[in-house]
Design a protein around this motif. Structure first.
Motif: not given
Length: 209
Positions: A6, A8, A11-12
């Motif tokens: 959660e 991120g 994705e980062k």
């Protein structure tokens, strides 16, 4: 794993694949094992509370026997699980059953505590719906009240089949014949990126947990 996801961070940093392993007693020491698709189950803890009415054991007509209702609930739940095909990996069982207070009074309250474990949502949903249908049936037959609590639990660890093949070409491992019905939050990563989880054998050591 869920709080990490959660943030991120996957994705980062453009994570393309994720790998993990768990020490595993009972498998050859120092040897890596895995399999495609199902590896570890979705786990949901399950509490059943059955409320009846106590009366002296010599006056059963004045009671609503929670023990009898719980036995019927258990019987139907186990039957529902057993009716699934043998090639469907799943578990619906109970490790704890408590009822009553003394030998000469019929029970007013019974509890069953167990677990529902599956690998795919349709099987999970089907068994969950049957649990609630069984509860309604038991309520109707016995005149008791049945309360059900189920935890959210972890998703199933489902190994990406193509990624398993790629790993095997680089570093061959041993194949597992069937998955484990234990659970593992590594599954949270696999909901977001392809992943493979492995077992690392520790030989004849004490069981986990």
């Amino acid at each position: 794993a869920l709080p990490i996801c959660e943030t991120g961070i996957l994705e980062k940093y453009g994570v393309e694949a994720v790998f993990g392993l768990h020490l595993w007693p009972g498998l050859e020491e120092g040897t890596v094992y895995t399999r495609k698709n199902e590896l570890m189950s979705r786990g949901s803890e399950l509490n059943i509370d059955i409320y009846g009415k106590s009366a002296h054991i010599s006056k059963p007509d004045a009671a609503i026997d929670a023990t009898a209702a719980a036995v019927e609930f258990y019987r139907q739940a186990r039957q529902a699980e057993a009716e699934l095909p043998d090639n469907v990996y799943r578990l619906l069982n109970f490790g704890m059953f408590n009822s009553g207070t003394v030998r000469n009074a019929l029970s007013a309250h019974a509890t069953l505590e167990g677990s529902l474990r599956t690998f795919y949502d349709d099987i999970f949903t089907g068994l969950r719906d049957k649990i609630f249908a069984i509860a309604a049936d038991v309520e109707g037959k016995f005149g008791c009240k049945v309360d059900i609590w189920m935890s959210e639990g972890y998703p199933a660890v489902l190994n990406d089949a193509a990624l398993v093949d790629r790993v095997y070409q680089v570093a061959p491992f041993q194949w597992l014949d069937k998955p484990s019905l234990a659970s593992e939050d590594f599954a949270q990563y696999q909901l977001r990126v392809p992943g493979v989880f492995f077992f690392l054998g520790t030989g004849n050591t004490a069981a986990l947990h």
